[in-house]
Design a protein around this motif. Structure first.
Motif, PDB file in Angstrom:
ATOM      1  N   LEU A 236       2.315   5.698  -0.193  1.00 12.48           N
ATOM      2  CA  LEU A 236       1.975   4.269  -0.263  1.00 12.48           C
ATOM      3  C   LEU A 236       0.850   4.030  -1.265  1.00 12.48           C
ATOM      4  O   LEU A 236       0.903   3.096  -2.062  1.00 12.48           O
ATOM      5  CB  LEU A 236       1.557   3.757   1.117  1.00 12.48           C
TER       6      LEU A 236
ATOM      7  N   LEU B 243       6.756   2.767   3.546  1.00 12.62           N
ATOM      8  CA  LEU B 243       6.306   1.945   4.670  1.00 12.62           C
ATOM      9  C   LEU B 243       7.146   2.242   5.909  1.00 12.62           C
ATOM     10  O   LEU B 243       6.619   2.355   7.026  1.00 12.62           O
ATOM     11  CB  LEU B 243       6.403   0.448   4.316  1.00 12.62           C
TER      12      LEU B 243
ATOM     13  N   THR C  34       1.629   2.192  -4.832  1.00 11.12           N
ATOM     14  CA  THR C  34       1.120   0.797  -4.851  1.00 11.12           C
ATOM     15  C   THR C  34       0.182   0.560  -6.027  1.00 11.12           C
ATOM     16  O   THR C  34       0.195  -0.528  -6.609  1.00 11.12           O
ATOM     17  CB  THR C  34       0.397   0.473  -3.533  1.00 11.12           C
TER      18      THR C  34
ATOM     19  N   PHE D 113       8.363   0.584  -2.151  1.00  9.82           N
ATOM     20  CA  PHE D 113       7.361   0.262  -1.144  1.00  9.82           C
ATOM     21  C   PHE D 113       7.938   0.393   0.257  1.00  9.82           C
ATOM     22  O   PHE D 113       7.285   0.919   1.162  1.00  9.82           O
ATOM     23  CB  PHE D 113       6.861  -1.181  -1.373  1.00  9.82           C
TER      24      PHE D 113
END
Lengths: 307, 260
Positions: free
Chosen positions: A18, A67, A22, A63
């Motif tokens: 993540l 997640l 990100t 993403f």
């Protein structure tokens, strides 16, 4: 399988993924068109960002997969720990409350994203918010722009009249930034303010309506269209409103009345930008924040007690 | 007052360094300029709050003063508490960080003109959001210095104490940062803009920083890993914190450009 799902290595892997995935998504704007990426990022990075789906990173698999892994891992760990705590002699549920709060936040956020709706409206005095026929009517009565020193904005205030179904008058309420108005599950947020040239007409009900150039409104039996600012032929130098009243062109001065209407003001008038939003996930998100806070509080209390 | 705070804290650092070389210098002398400097920073915050009629947390200068005030208060208390291992290098290293923040506050990047808040910033949630986030980050700053001490020291005892201090300060700062940067920030965003979260660069970097410290805590606490990796994580975590605060404001555009 459970061992893998509850593995701390999976926790670190999903957190690491993540973080690393990100960071690049913050280095350029999200959600633009392909041409804009080509223009702003060049012939190498532009197509790369577009073709990899990084231009809509937060709804992309880049993403959602880490997640999802994180959520599965957190859910599995939380359930495992909860079962152990229920069997323990001196159970302590602080971390579980915290983790359940985080899981609820993820679920509530996804739910909110799917189910919320919003619309942005540019309105002036006299305009009505386009809500359902069965609900209350919300009329814009006034739009104010307050400044500290004539320049720096202090407040944008939209004054509205909220009429219950069938009522001819209602209480006046204000919408300000950070002070939204809630009406039957819809929240109205003050988003912006503009000034436009308008003619403010007061109708037979006494309510002012701001007409911008080219716009038209019916007041009782009188239909008025504001054309532009004009000078009266018989009084040169005096600015008036060029109007078409029931298909008859005329120029009215400020203060002049015509049968059931009156020109109250002319020139730059305040208009408001409101956002009307409905979010069924609101209380679930709020609830998750409370759980997270309680979880931290329980852990802190325990640590202080141990110390 | 912030300028006085800077020089008072600089005096504390110089006195501390002098004490190392001159054993005759009484130990009680060092905290006095630090206390005065801390008082000056908080007085600046209170004075600006009074003048604005709103918590002075809405601009870069004010944020830096608050951040330095929180960190210097932590450092003032640090030598007198018994729960955290006391390492003089962390103490003085922390003062260097405070001076760095105040130096930035005195630069053209952080104009000190008293400017009343614009409508979006006039919210109690903003005050909670900024204050809690910076208090959490003050703990992260101490963990950063402790991590540097760990990485640079050769003495096992010092490394052990630095590692413990790193963990304790991150464990304390983490919930405050979570509440401040993420939760209170989201509530403020909901009231101001009608949505909890917008993936604005500032919000996203705050989340990245939070993920980073979550990673550290799970790595350190549950895998029971100490050592260089842990220390580097604490260093990079604070770098991420600084980037969230400064880097985003000046390098990446978004709704959060208020802090400029």
């Amino acid at each position: 399988m459970i061992k893998v799902l509850t593995s701390l290595r999976l926790t670190l892997l999903s957190l690491g993924a993540l973080i690393l995935l990100t960071i690049p998504a913050t280095l350029f704007p999200q959600g633009l068109t392909q041409d804009l990426y080509l223009e702003r990022l060049g012939s190498f990075w532009g197509p790369l960002v577009w073709n990899t789906g990084y231009h809509n990173f937060f709804t992309s698999l880049w993403f959602l997969i880490p997640l999802g892994l994180f959520t599965l891992n957190l859910g599995a760990c939380t359930l495992t720990r909860l079962f152990k705590q229920f069997k323990a002699k001196k159970p302590f549920f602080g971390p579980d409350v915290l983790h359940v709060g985080i899981l609820l936040l993820i679920a509530a956020s996804l739910g909110s994203y799917q189910s919320r709706s919003e619309v942005v409206l540019d309105l002036g005095p006299g305009d009505e918010l386009p809500f359902s026929n069965n609900g209350p009517r919300i009329l814009i009565r006034d739009v104010k722009f307050e400044t500290y020193d004539g320049k720096r904005p202090k407040d944008w205030i939209t004054q509205v009249e909220v009429l219950a179904p069938g009522a001819s008058t209602g209480p006046l309420q204000e919408i300000k930034v950070n002070q939204p108005l809630e009406v039957q599950g819809i929240s109205l947020y003050q988003q912006g303010y503009q000034q436009r040239v308008a003619a403010v007409i007061v109708g037979p009900d006494g309510r002012p309506t701001a007409l911008t150039e080219g716009s038209q409104r019916t007041f009782g039996s009188t239909t008025i269209k504001f054309v532009a600012l004009m000078e009266k032929k018989d009084r040169p130098g005096v600015q008036g409103a060029g109007l078409i009243v029931n298909e008859v062109p005329m120029v009215l001065e400020v203060g002049e009345s015509l049968s059931e209407v009156k020109l109250e003001a002319l020139g730059l008038q305040g208009f408001t930008t409101l956002k009307a939003a409905s979010d069924p996930g609101f209380f679930w998100v709020l609830g998750s924040f409370c759980l997270i806070g309680v979880g931290f509080g329980m852990i802190a209390f325990r640590k202080i007690k141990e110390a | 007052m912030a300028t006085f705070g800077f020089f008072a804290i600089l005096a504390a650092l110089i006195l501390g360094a002098a004490q190392v070389f001159s054993k005759g210098l009484p130990r009680w002398l060092v905290p006095i300029p630090l206390a005065l400097g801390t008082l000056a920073l908080w007085a600046e915050f209170i004075a600006r709050t009074w003048a604005l009629g709103f918590p002075a947390l809405t601009g870069m200068f004010e944020s830096l003063v608050f951040f330095s005030g929180a960190l210097s208060l932590l450092l003032l208390v640090y030598p007198y508490q018994k729960k955290f291992p006391f390492l003089p290098l962390v103490y003085y290293g922390g003062l260097v960080v405070v001076l760095g923040l105040l130096a930035l506050a005195s630069s053209p990047l952080a104009p000190s003109t008293l400017v009343p808040p614009i409508p979006a910033l006039k919210s109690g949630w903003l005050a909670l959001h900024v204050s809690f986030a910076f208090i959490g980050e003050a703990f992260f700053a101490v963990s950063f210095v402790a991590a540097l001490v760990y990485l640079l020291s050769r003495k096992e005892e010092v490394k052990k104490s630095a590692d413990r201090l790193m963990y304790l300060t991150i464990a304390l700062g983490y919930p405050l940062f979570t509440l401040g940067a993420l939760i209170f920030g989201a509530v403020w965003a909901q009231y101001a803009w009608g949505r909890w979260w917008g993936w604005d660069p500032k919000e996203t970097w705050a989340l990245v920083t939070w993920l980073f410290y979550t990673f550290y805590l799970h790595h350190r606490l549950f895998l029971k890993k100490t050592g260089k990796v842990s220390a580097w994580l604490a260093v990079i975590g604070f770098v991420s914190t600084l980037f969230t605060f400064f880097g985003v404001n000046f390098l990446l555009a978004g709704l959060h450009s208020y802090g400029r």
